[in-house]
Scaffold this motif. Structure first.
Motif, mmCIF file in Angstrom:
data_model
loop_
_atom_site.group_PDB
_atom_site.id
_atom_site.type_symbol
_atom_site.label_atom_id
_atom_site.label_comp_id
_atom_site.label_asym_id
_atom_site.label_seq_id
_atom_site.Cartn_x
_atom_site.Cartn_y
_atom_site.Cartn_z
ATOM 1 N N ASN A 324 -37.005 24.223 46.716
ATOM 2 C CA ASN A 324 -36.599 25.051 45.571
ATOM 3 C C ASN A 324 -35.078 25.179 45.514
ATOM 4 O OD1 ASN A 324 -39.118 25.493 44.610
ATOM 5 N ND2 ASN A 324 -39.266 27.643 45.230
ATOM 6 N N ARG A 415 -32.748 37.638 40.706
ATOM 7 C CA ARG A 415 -32.589 36.182 40.557
ATOM 8 C C ARG A 415 -31.108 35.826 40.550
ATOM 9 N NH1 ARG A 415 -36.097 35.300 35.252
ATOM 10 N NH2 ARG A 415 -35.028 37.277 34.795
ATOM 11 N N ASN A 485 -36.274 34.134 42.507
ATOM 12 C CA ASN A 485 -36.329 32.669 42.453
ATOM 13 C C ASN A 485 -35.382 32.116 43.508
ATOM 14 O OD1 ASN A 485 -33.768 32.931 41.372
ATOM 15 N ND2 ASN A 485 -34.285 32.169 39.343
ATOM 16 N N GLY A 510 -42.278 35.570 40.419
ATOM 17 C CA GLY A 510 -41.375 34.433 40.217
ATOM 18 C C GLY A 510 -41.686 33.297 41.162
ATOM 19 N N THR A 511 -40.651 32.729 41.758
ATOM 20 C CA THR A 511 -40.784 31.646 42.732
ATOM 21 C C THR A 511 -40.096 32.053 44.028
ATOM 22 O OG1 THR A 511 -38.797 30.587 41.834
ATOM 23 C CG2 THR A 511 -40.924 29.839 40.960
ATOM 24 N N PRO A 512 -40.395 31.394 45.149
ATOM 25 C CA PRO A 512 -39.822 31.815 46.432
ATOM 26 C C PRO A 512 -38.295 31.821 46.431
ATOM 27 C CG PRO A 512 -41.621 30.285 46.793
ATOM 28 C CD PRO A 512 -41.357 30.284 45.317
ATOM 29 N N THR A 513 -37.727 32.742 47.207
ATOM 30 C CA THR A 513 -36.279 32.783 47.383
ATOM 31 C C THR A 513 -35.842 31.626 48.290
ATOM 32 O OG1 THR A 513 -36.465 34.289 49.266
ATOM 33 C CG2 THR A 513 -36.244 35.280 47.069
ATOM 34 N N ILE A 552 -41.881 35.297 49.525
ATOM 35 C CA ILE A 552 -42.929 34.635 48.751
ATOM 36 C C ILE A 552 -43.422 35.585 47.660
ATOM 37 C CG2 ILE A 552 -45.185 33.519 48.827
ATOM 38 C CD1 ILE A 552 -42.955 32.034 50.313
ATOM 39 N N TYR A 556 -46.976 34.182 41.312
ATOM 40 C CA TYR A 556 -46.156 32.978 41.192
ATOM 41 C C TYR A 556 -46.023 32.597 39.724
ATOM 42 C CZ TYR A 556 -44.265 28.363 42.317
ATOM 43 O OH TYR A 556 -43.454 27.261 42.419
ATOM 44 N N GLN A 558 -43.702 29.940 37.369
ATOM 45 C CA GLN A 558 -42.727 28.847 37.275
ATOM 46 C C GLN A 558 -42.303 28.688 35.822
ATOM 47 O OE1 GLN A 558 -41.655 26.406 39.949
ATOM 48 N NE2 GLN A 558 -40.132 26.295 38.325
ATOM 49 N N GLU A 559 -40.998 28.526 35.606
ATOM 50 C CA GLU A 559 -40.528 28.254 34.251
ATOM 51 C C GLU A 559 -41.108 26.930 33.760
ATOM 52 O OE1 GLU A 559 -36.153 29.861 33.530
ATOM 53 O OE2 GLU A 559 -36.281 28.725 35.408
ATOM 54 N N ILE A 571 -40.569 34.578 33.601
ATOM 55 C CA ILE A 571 -40.760 35.411 34.788
ATOM 56 C C ILE A 571 -40.715 36.887 34.404
ATOM 57 C CG2 ILE A 571 -39.756 36.068 37.010
ATOM 58 C CD1 ILE A 571 -38.901 33.161 37.358
#
Length: 584
Positions: A324, A415, A485, A510-513, A552, A556, A558-559, A571
């Motif tokens: 990511n 983010r 994200n 969102g998504t994982p950092t 996490i 979840y 994803q754009e 998100i």
């Protein structure tokens, strides 16, 4: 942005070229590197700076380039060790004497017995290489004696407290980076990571193998630019998103950078920002009122750069903890191209088209395009408030929290990287009681390669700076939603850990950092360059790993390309929908 631009220059210069193969013995030079590193960190003549250990390597390195058999190689290793002085250990080593010292486990050595306390100490170094077959019994014995004779002493090569600094001669004014200096750069970087990087064991690459493979490459890197490329490739092997190329003060590269900065003023930055979906590059933002391309267009090529190839090689030159983060870095790199005009090969309506964009944007416009615009806090509806923790200032956050204290849900946007210390108010907002946010180990100055556990009391994050927030006599008890994200790294991830520790009801969307936290140290190498790395072994309070995993998300999201075309923040929309459903 300057760092991204320099990296872009180097990547665009990565043209495959035929090189003369080196006859260098990589295993022997790798052995020399380890011997040099052991003495640097554990021999008093070096740690007290009684001997110029850099000079000893530079002067004697050419001898190791020659073809050396077993006896000649070990004789030369012995000669470089003689530069340390106190050569009493040069006596003939009997089999009994050798086995007596080589068979002892490190933790049994008198100076290292403290390692048995595994609740307090973590050992990240191995000296098993001393018994490698390339070394004679006499050399093995001498190397072991460096350890058995070692008395804890704070090295003069180390400065700082919990976060170590590694002051070194940068050799900034060299007219050229000859092979001995290039090898010094390799030896410094490899050994600093070997002794002071706490996450070496989490890397995708065996660090010993990395050294062996790097030797011939550094030997053949016969220009300053090639040398930089090899250092960047080396730094990418640690898989640490803090492990980036920092700056250079070398006169050659400084002059080149000045020329490039001048070109940027005459030319300009690409008037678009980009997003990657798998290996597909899509325009995510247009920075001109009218433009040749549109949001959502798929770009195949920019000028002479094939974007799929750019994506493939990007990870070779940029250290990243997760895929990511690699995507995020590549997006930044593409968005910072500059020229007088740009030719785009795009895929649109099932066909490829070449389009030229003759207009560019200045630096201020490009920088501003990376940040979200105000307001940084507002009411989404009567039940939900929004705060952008990456942008809001301390005083504005105080005002926002007063307004939202009766909301059912507050959405915090993480983010990105906070521009202020405002997030440190969160412990007072969420709880009256102290909570452990993290646990970590820091490098032990006196025992390089060992990390010592620090008390958790300093990891409550209830600092005096947050006293203005003591007005919150009744802590917020509603739902907290945090947007995340891969733009969230380091301090941002600490803020997420604060939420986890202090909030009874927090949901990450969102998504994982990024998965890179802990204070940064810097390695200086010949040529005036610096490379960073994470120097603290940082965990959740229960010991769970953060590095290379990140925070996490619970939900979840994803754009999508379609969402970008429609101008949606998918998100944020998912978070609002979650808040609505939670109320029901």
């Amino acid at each position: 942005m300057k760092r991204i631009s320099i990296i872009t220059i180097i990547l665009l210069c990565c043209v495959t070229a035929l090189k003369a193969k080196s006859n260098i013995d990589s295993l022997q030079i790798a052995g020399l590197c380890k011997v040099w590193g052991l003495a640097k960190h554990y021999h008093p003549s070096v740690t007290k700076k009684k001997v110029d250990w850099d000079k000893a390597l530079i002067d004697r390195y050419p001898e190791f380039k020659e073809e050396n058999d077993f006896e000649a190689y070990n004789q030369k290793i012995g000669e470089i060790l003689n530069a340390l002085g106190n050569n009493k250990e040069t006596k003939i080593v009997t089999e009994e004497l050798f086995q007596n010292i080589i068979d002892n486990d490190l933790s049994e050595l008198e100076s290292f017995k403290f390692l048995s306390d595994t609740n307090k100490y973590v050992n990240r170094i191995s000296f098993s290489w001393i018994n490698d077959s390339i070394f004679s019994k006499e050399i093995k014995y001498r190397l072991c004696k460096i350890l058995t004779n070692y008395k804890p002493y704070k090295s003069k090569f180390l400065k700082g407290g919990m976060v170590l600094k590694h002051p070194e001669n940068k050799f900034e004014e060299l007219d050229s980076i000859t092979e001995p200096y290039r090898m010094l750069g390799l030896f410094r970087y490899w050994n600093t990571i070997n002794y002071y990087f706490p996450y070496k064991h989490l890397s995708d690459n065996n660090w010993d193998s990395v050294l062996v493979n790097a030797v011939s490459k550094f030997s053949e890197a016969d220009s300053y630019l090639k040398y930089i490329r090899e250092l960047m490739q080396l730094s990418s092997k640690i898989n640490d998103s803090h492990g980036y190329y920092n700056y250079t003060t070398h006169k050659y590269f400084k002059k080149k950078t000045e020329v490039n900065d001048s070109l940027k003023k005459k030319e300009g930055y690409i008037p678009y920002n980009f997003k990657l979906f798998d290996s597909t590059v899509v325009i995510s933002k247009v920075l001109l009122d009218s433009s040749a391309l549109c949001i959502g267009d798929t770009v195949i090529k920019i000028n002479k750069t094939e974007l799929k190839k750019y994506w493939r090689i990007y990870g070779d030159y940029n250290s990243h903890s997760t895929e990511n983060r690699k995507v995020s870095l590549c997006e930044s790199g593409l968005s910072n191209f500059y020229n007088s005009e740009f030719s785009f090969k795009i895929f649109k309506n099932n066909d490829t088209t070449i389009i030229t964009e003759s207009r560019v944007v200045d630096r201020e416009t490009k920088v501003a395009s990376k940040y979200r615009k105000p307001p940084f806090s507002y009411s989404i509806n009567e039940n939900v408030g929004f705060v952008d923790l990456t942008q809001i200032k301390f005083g504005k956050l105080e005002k926002a929290l007063k307004e939202f204290k009766n909301k059912e849900t507050v959405i915090f946007d993480m983010r990105g990287y906070p521009e202020s210390m405002a997030p440190l108010a969160l412990p007072h907002l969420l709880s009256r009681n102290k909570q452990d946010v993290a646990s970590f180990y820091s490098p032990n100055k006196k025992y390089p390669g060992v990390f010592v556990k620090q008390p958790t009391k300093s990891q409550h994050y209830r600092f005096a700076i947050a006293k203005p927030f003591l007005f919150l006599r009744k802590q917020f008890k509603g739902k907290v939603v945090v947007l995340i994200n891969a733009e969230a790294i380091s301090y941002s991830e600490t803020v997420c850990m604060i939420f986890k520790a202090y909030c009874d009801d927090v949901t990450f969307v969102g998504t994982p950092t990024t998965g890179a936290n802990g204070n940064i140290s810097t390695i200086y190498v010949p040529g005036g360059m610096a490379f960073n790395f994470t120097s603290l072994d940082w965990h959740f309070p229960n010991g769970d790993q953060l590095q290379r995993i990140g925070i996490i998300p619970d939900i979840y999201v994803q754009e999508t390309i379609e969402g970008i075309k429609l101008g949606k923040d998918e998100i944020l929309e998912a978070a609002i929908e979650y808040a609505k459903k939670s109320k029901q």
